[in-house]
Design a protein around this motif. Structure first.
Motif, PDB file in Angstrom:
ATOM      1  N   GLU A 126     -16.108   8.722   1.840  1.00 33.98           N
ATOM      2  CA  GLU A 126     -17.053   8.525   0.746  1.00 33.98           C
ATOM      3  C   GLU A 126     -17.881   9.780   0.486  1.00 33.98           C
ATOM      4  O   GLU A 126     -18.316  10.022  -0.647  1.00 33.98           O
ATOM      5  N   GLN A 145     -19.977  10.954  -7.982  1.00 33.77           N
ATOM      6  CA  GLN A 145     -19.778  10.180  -9.197  1.00 33.77           C
ATOM      7  C   GLN A 145     -20.824  10.578 -10.227  1.00 33.77           C
ATOM      8  O   GLN A 145     -22.023  10.616  -9.928  1.00 33.77           O
ATOM      9  N   ASP A 168     -11.545   1.570 -12.344  1.00 34.28           N
ATOM     10  CA  ASP A 168     -12.192   0.800 -11.284  1.00 34.28           C
ATOM     11  C   ASP A 168     -12.252   1.706 -10.060  1.00 34.28           C
ATOM     12  O   ASP A 168     -11.252   1.907  -9.372  1.00 34.28           O
ATOM     13  N   TRP A 169     -13.425   2.265  -9.777  1.00 34.54           N
ATOM     14  CA  TRP A 169     -13.529   3.289  -8.737  1.00 34.54           C
ATOM     15  C   TRP A 169     -13.266   2.727  -7.343  1.00 34.54           C
ATOM     16  O   TRP A 169     -12.766   3.443  -6.472  1.00 34.54           O
ATOM     17  N   ASP A 170     -13.600   1.471  -7.102  1.00 32.57           N
ATOM     18  CA  ASP A 170     -13.302   0.882  -5.789  1.00 32.57           C
ATOM     19  C   ASP A 170     -11.792   0.836  -5.567  1.00 32.57           C
ATOM     20  O   ASP A 170     -11.298   1.161  -4.483  1.00 32.57           O
ATOM     21  N   ARG A 171     -11.066   0.449  -6.602  1.00 31.09           N
ATOM     22  CA  ARG A 171      -9.612   0.400  -6.496  1.00 31.09           C
ATOM     23  C   ARG A 171      -9.042   1.806  -6.337  1.00 31.09           C
ATOM     24  O   ARG A 171      -8.120   2.026  -5.543  1.00 31.09           O
ATOM     25  N   TYR A 172      -9.585   2.750  -7.078  1.00 31.11           N
ATOM     26  CA  TYR A 172      -9.117   4.135  -6.958  1.00 31.11           C
ATOM     27  C   TYR A 172      -9.354   4.664  -5.544  1.00 31.11           C
ATOM     28  O   TYR A 172      -8.471   5.300  -4.944  1.00 31.11           O
ATOM     29  N   ARG A 173     -10.538   4.394  -4.989  1.00 23.37           N
ATOM     30  CA  ARG A 173     -10.833   4.872  -3.638  1.00 23.37           C
ATOM     31  C   ARG A 173      -9.890   4.262  -2.614  1.00 23.37           C
ATOM     32  O   ARG A 173      -9.468   4.931  -1.667  1.00 23.37           O
ATOM     33  N   ASP A 174      -9.552   2.986  -2.785  1.00 24.09           N
ATOM     34  CA  ASP A 174      -8.609   2.355  -1.860  1.00 24.09           C
ATOM     35  C   ASP A 174      -7.251   3.052  -1.891  1.00 24.09           C
ATOM     36  O   ASP A 174      -6.630   3.299  -0.852  1.00 24.09           O
ATOM     37  N   ARG A 178      -7.538   6.514  -0.299  1.00 25.72           N
ATOM     38  CA  ARG A 178      -7.624   6.416   1.167  1.00 25.72           C
ATOM     39  C   ARG A 178      -6.247   6.185   1.771  1.00 25.72           C
ATOM     40  O   ARG A 178      -5.862   6.825   2.745  1.00 25.72           O
TER      41      ARG A 178
END
Length: 462
Positions: free
Chosen positions: A79, A84, A37-43, A46
């Motif tokens: 970002e 990706q 889950d890339w959104d979770r990974y980015r969080d 960060r």
């Protein structure tokens, strides 16, 4: 203009050493069997990297004094550091290896923070992350620690719940939420405490010996010989000027317990056994290509500071490169193991790492042209860089998904042609190579030969 932090002597040295065929970029890789889950990974990235370490939000600039500085960019965009991609079919090892190879000669833009991450979908039905960071940011050991900081010990990792609490209690990323987030990262790093040290297992002896430089040890004569006379590194088919075409390969992992058993049977260390397999795989490769070569020399990084699970906010480099000569003219793998054990022992029992660190510091203070020539002269005594990273012994998770494997490749300089990595994780030993595709044809034979060498050594060990 944001806050500035002067680069250390070593950091500035690596910053100046990029060349088209060999960039000073550390490439780190991990992969999962299930899609991330890339959104979770980015969080998570960060919280544990971007918000904590100013260097991730900084660019390099020259000061009026001529020195290099990290200058924090208030408008830096996380970002923008991500790319990706989806692997072409069939999405196997070959496709990911081609992707990594194509990145090895892509320079990092000096107008931006000196790191990038490629988020890969479609790798064997799962995901992979290729992290590329300039050596000026940190040495290889700290790069490994940075990679570990995005992992958790369990699939939940308390990340989702803790992230929600931080957003409710501390909406500002500059507030106390940072310190709470780093505690999660610290727990991940402590999983590897005492494991992520350095390729020759000499970190503690180096620190101990640094206070007794006046006491000559047996390995010191070997250190003097290497500095004055140089090392044995026979000319082979891979000797030449490196180009822009690179190649990547890795082999299926070996069970770490089997490696430990061979080491125990021969009164050797795990590192001795693994390095012996490197020597044996090179011998087999050279024989296949009808090349006679008695010895191959590698640059081996040695960490000069004890492992610290809580990384300082200012990262930097604190390591030395020692030279290890591997025999490639011995048919009996047990004899090769004995030679490797003896040579590794001389490195551990001497002050070579401390002396070499001082030489590197002296070189960094030369004029750019002179130290570039000096570095090239010293680096070309070795075929490349050999790293052995004993990583976490248990499975880790990223954004809720189990990490199946890890790999990384140190940067090369001058006309070095190979970066050879041994990486242990979760009871398995992974072996990978990054090489000049022209000077090292059929490079995959080297990593395939590693497993063959281990089987021969196992058979001879009874």
């Amino acid at each position: 203009m944001g806050e500035r932090q002067k680069l250390g002597v070593q950091d500035a040295l690596w910053l100046e050493m990029d060349k088209p065929g060999n960039l000073m970029v550390v490439d780190s890789l991990f992969w999962t069997a299930a899609p991330i889950d890339w959104d979770r990974y980015r969080d998570v990235a960060r919280e544990r990297l971007w918000d904590r370490y100013p260097v991730f939000r900084s660019v390099v600039v020259r000061g009026e004094d001529g020195a290099w500085y990290w200058e924090e960019q208030p408008d830096a965009d996380l970002e923008a550091r991500y790319e990706q991609v989806v692997l072409p079919e069939p999405g196997g090892d070959a496709e990911l290896q081609d992707l990594i190879a194509s990145q090895r000669t892509v320079p990092l833009d000096r107008r931006e923070p000196l790191w990038r991450a490629v988020l890969v979908d479609g790798f064997h039905g799962g995901s992979a992350v290729l992290f590329r960071g300039h050596h000026a940011i940190a040495d290889g050991i700290r790069m490994v620690q940075l990679a570990l900081s995005v992992f958790d010990a369990t699939p939940d990792g308390a990340v989702a719940g803790e992230r929600m609490e931080r957003r409710q209690d501390h909406p500002s990323p500059a507030g106390p939420a940072r310190s709470q987030g780093t505690s999660v990262a610290s727990r991940s790093l402590r999983l590897a405490r005492g494991a992520v040290t350095n390729p020759v297992g000499a970190a503690h002896s180096v620190v101990t010996l640094s206070g007794s430089l006046l006491s000559a040890l047996p390995g010191d004569m070997d250190t003097a010989r290497k500095l004055v006379l140089g090392t044995r590194n026979d000319t082979t088919g891979w000797t030449g000027t490196v180009g822009a075409h690179k190649a990547i390969a890795w082999s299926p992992p070996l069970p770490l317990d089997e490696v430990k058993a061979v080491a125990h049977a021969n009164a050797a260390t795990v590192n001795d056994v693994l390095v012996t397999c490197v020597a044996e795989s090179l011998r087999a490769y050279l024989h296949t290509h009808h090349v006679a070569c008695d010895s191959v020399t590698w640059d081996v990084p040695v960490n000069l500071k004890p492992f610290d699970p809580d990384l300082p906010l200012v990262l930097g480099n604190s390591f030395a490169l020692v030279q290890l000569e591997l025999p490639t003219d011995i048919e009996d793998p047990l004899r090769t193991l004995e030679v490797v054990r003896r040579r590794m022992g001389r490195i551990k029992s001497g002050h070579e790492a401390i002396v070499d660190f001082g030489v590197q510091a002296a070189i960094s203070r030369m004029s750019k042209r002179l130290y570039r020539a000096t570095i090239d002269l010293l680096a070309n005594r070795a075929v490349g860089v050999l790293t052995n990273v004993p990583g976490p012994p248990m499975a880790l998770y990223v954004a809720g998904e189990k990490v199946e494997g890890m790999m990384g490749w140190a940067p090369l300089t001058a006309d070095q042609v190979m970066s050879f990595t041994i990486y242990s994780y979760d009871g398995k030993v992974f072996v990978g190579i990054a090489a000049d595709a022209v000077l090292v044809p059929e490079h995959e034979q080297i990593v395939d030969g590693f497993a063959d060498a281990f089987r021969r050594l196992t058979a001879r060990s009874g």
